[in-house]
Enzyme design. Structure first.
Site, mmCIF file in Angstrom:
data_model
loop_
_atom_site.group_PDB
_atom_site.id
_atom_site.type_symbol
_atom_site.label_atom_id
_atom_site.label_comp_id
_atom_site.label_asym_id
_atom_site.label_seq_id
_atom_site.Cartn_x
_atom_site.Cartn_y
_atom_site.Cartn_z
ATOM 1 N N ASN A 9 64.828 35.632 -36.140
ATOM 2 C CA ASN A 9 66.128 36.211 -36.469
ATOM 3 C C ASN A 9 66.569 37.066 -35.281
ATOM 4 O O ASN A 9 66.097 38.183 -35.105
ATOM 5 C CB ASN A 9 65.976 37.052 -37.745
ATOM 6 N N LYS A 11 69.307 38.456 -34.790
ATOM 7 C CA LYS A 11 70.223 39.528 -35.223
ATOM 8 C C LYS A 11 71.434 39.637 -34.280
ATOM 9 O O LYS A 11 71.844 38.639 -33.700
ATOM 10 C CB LYS A 11 69.464 40.853 -35.342
ATOM 11 N N HIS A 96 69.492 39.011 -46.133
ATOM 12 C CA HIS A 96 68.641 39.891 -45.328
ATOM 13 C C HIS A 96 68.939 41.345 -45.720
ATOM 14 O O HIS A 96 70.080 41.669 -46.061
ATOM 15 C CB HIS A 96 68.922 39.669 -43.836
ATOM 16 N N GLU A 98 69.464 43.862 -44.077
ATOM 17 C CA GLU A 98 70.562 44.482 -43.319
ATOM 18 C C GLU A 98 71.922 44.051 -43.866
ATOM 19 O O GLU A 98 72.901 44.784 -43.770
ATOM 20 C CB GLU A 98 70.408 44.155 -41.813
ATOM 21 N N GLU A 168 60.145 40.389 -47.348
ATOM 22 C CA GLU A 168 60.295 41.370 -46.278
ATOM 23 C C GLU A 168 60.391 42.767 -46.868
ATOM 24 O O GLU A 168 61.495 43.210 -47.242
ATOM 25 C CB GLU A 168 61.588 41.102 -45.499
ATOM 26 N N GLY A 174 61.464 46.716 -38.633
ATOM 27 C CA GLY A 174 61.817 47.575 -37.499
ATOM 28 C C GLY A 174 60.974 48.829 -37.367
ATOM 29 O O GLY A 174 61.328 49.737 -36.621
ATOM 30 N N SER A 214 58.205 43.547 -38.888
ATOM 31 C CA SER A 214 57.350 43.983 -37.770
ATOM 32 C C SER A 214 56.263 42.976 -37.390
ATOM 33 O O SER A 214 55.153 43.371 -37.026
ATOM 34 C CB SER A 214 56.724 45.347 -38.084
ATOM 35 N N GLY A 235 61.719 39.424 -36.306
ATOM 36 C CA GLY A 235 62.924 40.081 -35.791
ATOM 37 C C GLY A 235 62.789 40.347 -34.302
ATOM 38 O O GLY A 235 62.961 39.458 -33.478
HETATM 39 P P1 PGA Z 1 61.388 43.123 -37.239
HETATM 40 O O1 PGA Z 1 62.553 42.538 -38.149
HETATM 41 O O2 PGA Z 1 60.443 41.991 -36.954
HETATM 42 O O3 PGA Z 1 62.090 43.613 -36.010
HETATM 43 O O4 PGA Z 1 60.734 44.212 -38.018
HETATM 44 C C1 PGA Z 1 62.250 41.636 -39.161
HETATM 45 C C2 PGA Z 1 63.483 41.252 -39.908
HETATM 46 O O5 PGA Z 1 64.431 42.024 -40.002
HETATM 47 O O6 PGA Z 1 63.548 40.129 -40.421
#
Ligand code: PGA
Length: 258
Positions: A9, A11, A96, A98, A168, A174, A214, A235
């Site tokens: 992803n 983003k 997601h 976000e 997730e 993050g 992460s 991510g």
């Molecule tokens: P991250 O994000 O790997 O940066 O923690 C994962 C995600 O948002 O799917």
């Protein structure tokens, strides 16, 4: 045959066509002429760059980060599942955290998007997961149960089998903090039980469930196959195409052992 997924992803990153082109050239170089039988990498760039992601090497598919549930019409600023399909997109991330947080998406909206994706021959990657507060209040199971029951309400078994679920935990996104293998395994067991109740054991067995939050190559085994997961949603690390390819290689090796 054991099958794994790595979903990258990207983003809202890569700020120009040139950056996207550079990313692609590294990805192509890293994959070179390797053959992947047991793992699919799904790369999900911003909508703006999707057309640059045609002609991906074998084993790599194009994904989007969102879609709208309607096919066409007066929906300013939205992207239709048909547009995505016609552009060669095969997978789409739905719900997601976000999007839940910044765009106010609810389980009901996400359900509509997932169904629309399936009806238009896209594979939805549906995200679920609890917040830090919910975890501390020991509400993880009840939150996941509610999410799954709402998201899958009215789905047929064959529609459910076409969904990829991404667990997730929001507190792991993050943050560089990840659940233990035991905790992820616990969620795996819970989800299988829920899908068995809603559909049946066969459907539950066939459904693909990923871990996200992460993810780094160094602890890939602990959050994926050792935890009973069918792959990962990545991510930040997905901004490094060589890391994604190394993850693909690890999954391929693991699947060949089984
Ligand atoms: P991250 O994000 O790997 O940066 O923690 C994962 C995600 O948002 O799917």
């Amino acid at each position: 045959m054991r099958k794994f997924y790595v979903v990258g992803n990207l983003k809202m990153n890569m700020l120009s066509r040139e950056e996207a082109a550079q990313y692609l050239s590294v990805l192509n170089r890293e994959v070179h002429d390797k053959q992947y039988q047991h793992v699919t990498l799904v790369v999900c760039p911003s909508f703006l760059y999707l057309s640059q992601f045609d002609d991906l090497p074998e084993g790599i598919a194009k994904g989007a980060q969102n879609l709208f549930s309607e096919k066409s019409g007066a929906y300013t600023g939205e992207i239709s599942p048909v547009m995505l399909k016609n552009d060669g997109v095969e997978y789409v991330i739905v719900g997601h955290s976000e999007r839940r947080r910044y765009a106010g998406e609810t389980n009901e909206m996400i359900r509509g998007k997932a169904l629309s994706a399936i009806r238009n021959h896209l594979t939805p990657i549906v995200c679920i997961g609890e917040t830090k507060e919910e975890r501390h209040a020991e509400e993880t199971d009840s939150v996941l149960m509610l999410q799954v029951k709402t998201l899958f309400s009215g789905f047929s078994k064959s529609q459910a089998e076409n969904v990829i679920v991404a667990y997730e935990p929001r507190w792991a996104i993050g943050t560089d903090v990840v659940p233990t293998t035991g905790e992820i395994l616990g969620v795996r067991v819970l989800l299988r039980k829920l899908f068995t109740e809603i559909f049946d054991a066969r459907t539950a067995q066939r459904m693909t469930i990923l871990y996200g939050g992460s993810v780094k190559r160094s602890f890939l085994p602990a959050v994926s196959w050792e935890a009973g997961m069918d792959g990962v949603l990545v991510g930040r690390e997905s901004l490094f195409p060589h890391e994604l390819v190394k993850m693909m290689n690890l999954f391929e090796e693991e699947a060949e052992k089984e």
